[in-house]
Structure formats: structure tokens, C-alpha cells
Design a protein around this motif. Structure first.
Motif, short mmCIF file in Angstrom:
data_model
loop_
_atom_site.label_atom_id
_atom_site.label_comp_id
_atom_site.label_asym_id
_atom_site.label_seq_id
_atom_site.Cartn_x
_atom_site.Cartn_y
_atom_site.Cartn_z
N LYS A 65 0.58 -1.12 -0.23
CA LYS A 65 -0.63 0.09 -0.43
C LYS A 65 1.26 1.70 0.25
CE LYS A 65 -3.95 -1.54 2.34
NZ LYS A 65 -4.73 -1.37 4.12
N PRO A 66 0.20 1.99 -0.61
CA PRO A 66 1.15 3.65 -1.11
C PRO A 66 1.18 4.19 0.48
CG PRO A 66 -0.50 3.62 -2.36
CD PRO A 66 -0.70 2.09 -1.60
N TYR A 67 2.08 5.19 0.80
CA TYR A 67 2.07 5.67 1.87
C TYR A 67 1.93 7.45 1.85
CZ TYR A 67 5.81 2.15 4.50
OH TYR A 67 6.22 1.29 4.61
N ARG A 68 0.76 7.95 2.88
CA ARG A 68 0.44 8.92 2.08
C ARG A 68 0.80 9.84 3.44
NH1 ARG A 68 -2.57 9.14 -1.66
NH2 ARG A 68 -3.78 10.85 -1.27
N ILE A 69 1.31 11.02 2.68
CA ILE A 69 1.27 12.42 3.83
C ILE A 69 0.25 13.44 4.08
CG2 ILE A 69 2.96 14.09 4.46
CD1 ILE A 69 5.32 12.07 3.78
N ALA A 70 -0.33 13.85 5.57
CA ALA A 70 -0.64 14.62 5.86
C ALA A 70 -0.73 15.97 6.21
CB ALA A 70 -2.38 14.50 5.58
N CYS A 71 -0.46 17.11 5.24
CA CYS A 71 0.45 18.35 5.77
C CYS A 71 -0.91 19.37 6.47
CB CYS A 71 1.24 18.86 5.66
SG CYS A 71 2.56 17.15 4.91
N PRO A 72 -0.62 20.09 7.62
CA PRO A 72 -1.75 21.34 8.29
C PRO A 72 -1.80 22.15 6.67
CG PRO A 72 -0.46 21.11 9.71
CD PRO A 72 0.48 19.90 9.37
N GLY A 73 -3.13 22.59 6.07
CA GLY A 73 -3.33 23.17 5.51
C GLY A 73 -2.79 23.73 3.47
N GLN A 74 -2.39 21.66 3.77
CA GLN A 74 -2.04 21.13 1.91
C GLN A 74 -3.21 19.78 1.90
OE1 GLN A 74 1.77 20.34 1.84
NE2 GLN A 74 2.06 22.70 2.98
N PRO A 75 -3.36 19.63 0.60
CA PRO A 75 -4.16 18.51 0.80
C PRO A 75 -3.59 17.04 0.79
CG PRO A 75 -3.78 19.51 -0.99
CD PRO A 75 -3.07 20.00 -0.74
N GLU A 76 -4.30 16.32 1.01
CA GLU A 76 -3.16 14.85 1.53
C GLU A 76 -2.75 14.67 0.13
OE1 GLU A 76 -4.92 10.38 1.96
OE2 GLU A 76 -5.95 12.18 3.78
N GLN A 77 -2.01 13.74 0.28
CA GLN A 77 -1.03 13.44 -0.84
C GLN A 77 -0.10 11.90 -0.78
OE1 GLN A 77 2.30 15.85 -1.85
NE2 GLN A 77 1.79 17.30 0.12
N THR A 78 0.03 12.20 -1.94
CA THR A 78 1.21 10.37 -1.24
C THR A 78 2.23 10.57 -0.92
OG1 THR A 78 2.13 10.11 -3.60
CG2 THR A 78 0.51 9.45 -3.62
#
Length: 122
Positions: free
Chosen positions: A94-107
Motif C-alpha cells: 500500500k502506498p504511504y500518504r502524507i497529510a500536512c496542515p493546510g495542504q491536500p493529503e498526498q502520496t
């Protein structure tokens, strides 16, 4: 020395040299350390196999994967680090994902790729 012996020795040397892999250059090591550090120094969250982790947990996980790849001579560049350690789970795929405040979640692959580009353009 006989021709046969010389050919045997030459073939053995070619096999050894052909199978040898280069260790990451100092530049690649710095880039990879910076990539791991960029996540650790952020307020971003890291998703792995459906569970969210804080940046410190993500850093420790990615460092373990990087150390493993180094031992196995499977990472020579920052791009290989991103592809082989920082993009997806080795267990589930499964791909890892990153979520940062104020930005869209992305791979994670996209996030780390952007950080690498930024490192190289400064």
C-alpha cells in the motif's frame, strides 16, 4: 600461467565486479538524511497501512527501512530511497500518504519527490 587459468580468473573478477553495487555517495547520503529530517521537523502526519503516525514515528520507520536497504546494498540514490523505502509498505504494497496542515493529503512519493527537487534547486 595457462590461458585457461587466466580466463577463469578474468571471468571470476568480472562476476565479482559486475555484482558489486556502489554505496550511496556523500551527496546522496545528505539528501536522504535531509528528506527524512524534513518529515521529522514537520507537523505532517504519515499514513502507513491505514494508520496515521506522527512525524517522529515516521522518521524512525523510514530510518529503519533505509538502514536495511543500506545493509542489502539496495539504495544508492535519493530517488531509490524514495522508491524503495518512502513510497509504499514493503509488507502490504500500500502506498504511504502524507497529510500536512493546510495542504491536500498526498502520496509520500509525491511529497518526498517535491522535497528532493527543492533540495537540489537551492
Amino acid at each position: 600461467m595457462s590461458t585457461r587459468l587466466i580466463l577463469t580468473i578474468a571471468a571470476a573478477l568480472i562476476a565479482v565486479v559486475g555484482n558489486a553495487t556502489a554505496a550511496p555517495s556523500e551527496t546522496a547520503r545528505r539528501e536522504i538524511a535531509s528528506l527524512i529530517g524534513a518529515l521529522d521537523g514537520s507537523t505532517c502526519r504519515f499514513q502507513r497501512n491505514g494508520s496515521w503516525h506522527d512525524a517522529a514515528e515516521a522518521r524512525a520507520h523510514l530510518q529503519r527501512k533505509y538502514d536495511y536497504l543500506l545493509k542489502k546494498d539496495k539504495v544508492d540514490t535519493a530517488e531509490q530511497f524514495i522508491e524503495r523505502a518512502a513510497s509504499r509498505s514493503s509488507m502490504s504494497g500500500k502506498p504511504y500518504r502524507i497529510a500536512c496542515p493546510g495542504q491536500p493529503e498526498q502520496t509520500a512519493a509525491s511529497w518526498f519527490g517535491a522535497r528532493l527537487q527543492a533540495l537540489r534547486t537551492r
